[in-house]
Design an enzyme around this catalytic site. Structure first.
Site, short mmCIF file in Angstrom:
data_model
loop_
_atom_site.label_atom_id
_atom_site.label_comp_id
_atom_site.label_asym_id
_atom_site.label_seq_id
_atom_site.Cartn_x
_atom_site.Cartn_y
_atom_site.Cartn_z
N THR A 1 -1.33 -1.53 -7.47
CA THR A 1 -2.20 -1.14 -6.35
C THR A 1 -1.63 0.05 -5.59
OG1 THR A 1 -1.17 -2.63 -4.75
CG2 THR A 1 -2.99 -3.53 -6.10
N THR A 2 -0.55 0.61 -6.10
CA THR A 2 0.04 1.82 -5.52
C THR A 2 0.18 2.85 -6.63
OG1 THR A 2 2.26 0.93 -5.94
CG2 THR A 2 1.35 0.59 -3.73
N HIS B 1 6.60 2.40 2.01
CA HIS B 1 5.22 1.90 1.97
C HIS B 1 5.16 0.41 2.24
CE1 HIS B 1 4.12 5.80 0.35
NE2 HIS B 1 5.09 5.67 -0.53
N HIS C 1 1.93 -6.82 1.78
CA HIS C 1 0.85 -5.98 2.30
C HIS C 1 0.23 -6.67 3.51
CE1 HIS C 1 0.77 -3.50 -1.41
NE2 HIS C 1 1.06 -4.65 -2.00
N HIS D 1 3.32 -9.91 -3.09
CA HIS D 1 3.16 -9.64 -4.52
C HIS D 1 4.51 -9.84 -5.21
CE1 HIS D 1 -0.68 -7.01 -3.88
NE2 HIS D 1 -0.96 -8.28 -3.99
N HIS E 1 7.20 -7.84 -2.64
CA HIS E 1 6.92 -6.99 -1.47
C HIS E 1 5.65 -7.50 -0.79
CE1 HIS E 1 4.57 -5.23 -4.77
NE2 HIS E 1 3.65 -5.10 -3.83
ZN LIG Z 1 1.63 -5.03 -3.87
#
Ligand SMILES: [Zn+2]
Length: 257
Positions: free
Chosen positions: A206-207, A93, A121, A138, A119
């Site tokens: 958020t996942t 992801h 986005h 993040h 990680h």
């Molecule tokens: Zn994140």
């Protein structure tokens, strides 16, 4: 079926099973994605443990749109990061760098959190007056009680980012989950913007599983990355961003600096 045929069938079955086992890692978990039938609107249906991802007026989910914030005397975020091994993981992801124990962390007033991983986005998940930045990093931390605090560093398009270079120049090859650079380290301290003023609110991952009780620390000042660096990431993970979620009565606080 004679014995030879049966053996061949059995051998074929074994090969097929092995091929199935080497499928991408995310296939072994519940399927979720950023679009279509397995996209954010359907995460709660994907797995019994993902219910927090679903709608509800009592939900305190992330990301959010930051439109207004109350200025308060908030304690500064003190960063104390140590260099960590440059090992990039493809989570299925996003790309992520995991921090081993002892990688340092952040202190806010009396609260201390250790760095766990960071990680990315594309574009940023959180928005500011409805506006996305090109990307966001993040930085995920955990305290001794297991509570999470995430520092979000906005990335806008501009100059090449020297910290991101060794991460973004050589992502794990497609189909491999990890790229190790033995002996190489990176220091998150060099990634932080010049000043550390922030917005803060209570939210969630958020996942999936969208677990709540996450302390969000959104740095106000962005850092820059080149358009080529943003494109390098987007070529592998584009639009890996959950839509912003309702505040449901929550307020955002803003530091005075
Ligand atoms: Zn994140």
């Amino acid at each position: 079926m004679n014995q030879a045929l049966a053996l061949r069938a059995a051998a074929f079955g074994l090969v097929a099973a092995l091929l199935t086992r080497t499928a991408p890692a995310e296939d072994s978990h519940a399927h979720w994605s950023y679009s279509g039938a397995t996209g954010p609107a359907h995460w709660a249906e994907e797995d019994a443990t993902f219910t927090a991802c679903g709608p509800g007026t009592d939900r305190h989910q992330s990301p959010i749109n930051i439109d207004s914030a109350a200025k308060k005397d908030l304690p500064p975020i003190q960063f104390d990061y140590k260099p960590i091994p440059l090992k990039v993981t493809d989570t299925g992801h996003s790309f992520q760098v995991n921090a081993p124990p002892g990688s340092g962390g952040i202190t806010i007033g009396a609260d201390h959190y250790e760095l766990v991983q960071f990680h990315f986005h594309e574009p940023s998940e959180e928005t500011f007056h409805g506006h996305h930045n090109a990307m966001v990093a993040h930085l995920v931390h955990k305290n001794a009680k297991g509570e999470l605090a995430v520092v979000a560093v906005q990335i806008r398009t501009g100059k090449e980012n020297a910290f991101l270079k060794p991460v973004f120049d050589d992502f794990p090859a497609k189909g491999s989950t990890e790229r190790d650079m033995p002996g190489a380290t990176i220091d998150l301290t060099t990634f932080l913007p010049r000043t550390h003023g922030y917005y803060t609110y209570e939210g969630s991952l958020t996942t999936p599983p969208c677990s709540e009780g996450v302390r969000w620390l959104e740095l106000k000042l962005p850092v820059e990355a080149s358009a080529a660096q943003v494109q390098a990431f987007a070529a592998r993970y584009s639009h890996n961003a959950r839509p912003t979620q309702p505040l449901n009565g929550r307020t955002v606080a803003e530091s005075k600096d």
